[in-house]
Design a protein around this motif. Structure first.
Motif, short mmCIF file in Angstrom:
data_model
loop_
_atom_site.label_atom_id
_atom_site.label_comp_id
_atom_site.label_asym_id
_atom_site.label_seq_id
_atom_site.Cartn_x
_atom_site.Cartn_y
_atom_site.Cartn_z
N LYS A 282 0.85 -1.18 0.00
CA LYS A 282 0.00 0.00 0.00
C LYS A 282 0.89 1.23 0.00
CE LYS A 282 -3.94 -2.12 2.35
NZ LYS A 282 -4.74 -2.19 1.12
N VAL A 283 0.45 2.26 -0.71
CA VAL A 283 1.12 3.56 -0.67
C VAL A 283 0.18 4.52 0.04
CG1 VAL A 283 2.17 5.40 -2.03
CG2 VAL A 283 2.32 3.04 -2.82
N PHE A 430 10.61 9.17 -4.91
CA PHE A 430 11.49 7.99 -4.92
C PHE A 430 10.80 6.75 -5.46
CE2 PHE A 430 13.33 10.75 -1.69
CZ PHE A 430 14.68 10.67 -1.97
N LEU A 431 9.46 6.73 -5.47
CA LEU A 431 8.73 5.53 -5.85
C LEU A 431 8.47 5.45 -7.35
CD1 LEU A 431 6.05 5.44 -3.01
CD2 LEU A 431 8.15 4.10 -3.16
N LYS A 432 8.31 4.25 -7.86
CA LYS A 432 7.93 4.06 -9.25
C LYS A 432 6.58 4.72 -9.48
CE LYS A 432 10.38 -0.33 -9.78
NZ LYS A 432 10.28 -1.78 -9.90
N GLU A 433 6.41 5.30 -10.65
CA GLU A 433 5.18 6.03 -10.93
C GLU A 433 3.96 5.11 -10.88
OE1 GLU A 433 5.20 8.48 -14.36
OE2 GLU A 433 7.10 9.47 -13.87
N GLU A 434 4.13 3.86 -11.32
CA GLU A 434 2.98 2.96 -11.31
C GLU A 434 2.50 2.66 -9.89
OE1 GLU A 434 6.59 0.55 -12.85
OE2 GLU A 434 5.80 2.58 -12.97
N LEU A 435 3.43 2.76 -8.90
CA LEU A 435 3.01 2.54 -7.52
C LEU A 435 2.19 3.72 -6.99
CD1 LEU A 435 6.11 0.91 -5.76
CD2 LEU A 435 3.95 -0.15 -6.38
N LEU A 436 2.36 4.89 -7.57
CA LEU A 436 1.58 6.04 -7.11
C LEU A 436 0.10 5.85 -7.40
CD1 LEU A 436 3.94 8.96 -8.19
CD2 LEU A 436 3.65 7.96 -5.93
N MET A 437 -0.21 4.95 -8.33
CA MET A 437 -1.62 4.64 -8.59
C MET A 437 -2.27 3.98 -7.39
SD MET A 437 -1.19 3.17 -12.46
CE MET A 437 -2.92 2.75 -12.57
N LEU A 438 -1.45 3.47 -6.48
CA LEU A 438 -2.01 2.80 -5.29
C LEU A 438 -2.45 3.80 -4.23
CD1 LEU A 438 0.52 -0.14 -4.88
CD2 LEU A 438 -1.59 -0.06 -6.18
N VAL A 439 -2.06 5.07 -4.40
CA VAL A 439 -2.52 6.08 -3.44
C VAL A 439 -4.00 6.27 -3.65
CG1 VAL A 439 -2.29 8.47 -2.68
CG2 VAL A 439 -0.28 7.24 -3.48
N GLN A 440 -4.77 6.08 -2.59
CA GLN A 440 -6.22 6.17 -2.69
C GLN A 440 -6.74 7.37 -1.91
OE1 GLN A 440 -8.33 3.85 -4.49
NE2 GLN A 440 -6.26 3.64 -5.32
N ALA A 441 -7.84 7.92 -2.41
CA ALA A 441 -8.49 9.00 -1.69
C ALA A 441 -9.02 8.48 -0.36
CB ALA A 441 -9.63 9.58 -2.53
#
Length: 442
Positions: A282-283, A430-441
């Motif tokens: 989770k991010v 620092f994180l891969k951009e695809e992992l930023l998709m895991l940030v949820q509202a």
């Protein structure tokens, strides 16, 4: 090759490898030989055992988590939350500032803070759960990510589906995977004894039949899942003798492609199908990182035992006026640590984002470093992790377990990159951009 045969083939390869160790496998190493000089911190990247995945490929955990996030995003109105890098950075900064203001307010008005009423404590705990549970993979069966309870059901269904085509081998696995350990061990020992007696004395009539009303057979074999299927595959069939049910062995009834020696070997090599712990990546934004309540899956004991333990702890606090020796304090601490089976690791980055993963308490510090490295946009970046209790980790810590370092049941580690000054690091993603998709509202 079927999945069942592949399972036993792997076990044979492992056994053969163990026999070969020490002979023609390279130079040995004496246990009492001096340890090779440990690499310095500056050379860690070159000497590190870990081989990072290819730059363009995601780790299994990241890929599964990203797919899950995409599914959730498809079902939601994407206008609710802007997942662009700039928006996430801005949101993280706002939350960090709000968090600092909140701490100042609490410090100024600490006396007005009251505890949560007991009637709503359950609802509050559910809202504050750090994750929804502990999840696993099972490469032998499929790619799903499920809870341990769900996997037990799925493994049982899978094995019974294989019975028709590979009865003998599958039944050996059913005994191990569909019964409690003590029951399975007793059953396997008894079955091996039955079959080895026939192998050694094939013409002895007393070894070729089993009275089904026999106490040992009834207690240790008859009602164990998979046991009768092993005997049927070995060549036994049910007959009536003197108005009593018996199992009678004949060589002709043995399952095609098997013999008694192969079945005995399969019984000895069978073991529970292993599950692999999923990191459940989770991010988190700073506000989401406040969720710290762990689900029951993280504990070795039942929820009722947890409540009892908390009650005992409350009683201990009342009597804590008594002086305790260091040995007494250590024993109490170890007892508390043994309550947990898993640990929730959170890593905080300078820009305010967190990554979260689930680990077994006996995994090593090196596993945490590998997990973090696989999430970085630059996987070759030299970094370190800092724990509030342990400080900065060094090379000697890499082989220590989370249990050894007391990083249980949840812990926050701070990410540092020596090559990047702190003022600059605040604005670095620092994180891969695809992992930023895991940030949820929220």
């Amino acid at each position: 090759m079927s999945k069942i045969k592949r399972f036993f083939s792997k076990k044979k390869e492992e056994a053969a490898f163990k026999l070969r160790i020490g002979g023609g496998m390279g130079e040995g190493h004496k246990l009492n030989a001096p340890k090779p000089e440990a690499p310095t911190t500056s050379s860690r990247r070159k000497l590190d055992v870990y081989v990072p995945p290819k730059r363009n490929e995601l780790s299994n955990e990241a890929r599964a988590a990203a797919n899950a996030a995409l599914s959730r995003i498809d079902k939601k109105d994407t206008r609710d939350f802007n997942t662009s890098l700039a928006a996430i950075k801005a949101q993280a900064k706002r939350e960090l500032e709000a968090e600092r203001r909140q701490k100042d307010e609490l410090a100024n008005a600490s006396s007005s803070v009251s505890s949560v009423p007991s009637s709503s404590s359950s609802a509050v705990e559910n809202k504050n759960l750090a994750c929804q549970g502990v999840f696993f993979r099972c490469p032998l069966i499929g790619e799903e990510i499920l809870s341990k309870k769900a996997w037990k059901i799925k493994i049982k269904e899978f094995l019974y589906q294989q019975l028709e085509s590979e009865r003998g081998l599958t039944a050996c696995l059913i005994i191990q995977n569909c019964n409690v350990k003590e029951k399975a061990d007793d059953c396997i020992a008894t079955l091996i004894k039955y079959l080895e007696n026939i192998i050694k004395n094939p013409n002895e009539e007393k070894f070729c039949k089993i009275r089904m009303s026999n106490k040992i057979f009834s207690d240790k074999v008859r009602y164990v899942d998979g046991a009768l299927d092993v005997l049927y595959a070995a060549g036994f069939s049910e007959v009536q003798m003197d108005d009593e049910p018996f199992l009678l062995w004949t060589k002709e009834q043995t399952e095609e492609g098997l013999d008694l020696a192969m079945i005995v070997e399969s019984l000895k090599n069978s073991e529970p199908i292993q599950l692999e712990l999923d990191r459940n990546i989770k991010v988190l934004l700073p506000s989401q990182a406040r969720r710290v309540v762990l689900p029951d899956d993280f504990y070795r004991i039942s929820p009722e035992e947890i409540k009892r333990e908390q009650q005992l702890r409350a009683e201990a606090i009342e009597s804590s006026q008594m002086l305790k020796t260091k040995a007494m304090r250590d024993r109490e601490e170890q007892r508390n640590l043994r309550m947990y089976r898993y640990s929730l690791i959170r890593v905080k980055f300078p820009n305010g984002l967190y990554i979260q993963g689930t680990f077994h308490v006996y995994e090593k510090i090196a596993d945490v470093f590998e997990f973090v490295q696989s999430c970085l946009a630059d996987e070759y970046l030299e970094f370190n992790l800092v724990a509030t209790s342990e400080g900065k980790f060094n090379e000697e810590d890499m082989e220590k377990t989370l249990y050894d370092c007391k990083l249980i049941p949840n812990v926050l580690l701070l990410f540092t990159a020596p090559a990047i000054p702190t003022p600059v690091a605040v604005d670095v993603n620092f994180l891969k951009e695809e992992l930023l998709m895991l940030v949820q509202a929220m």
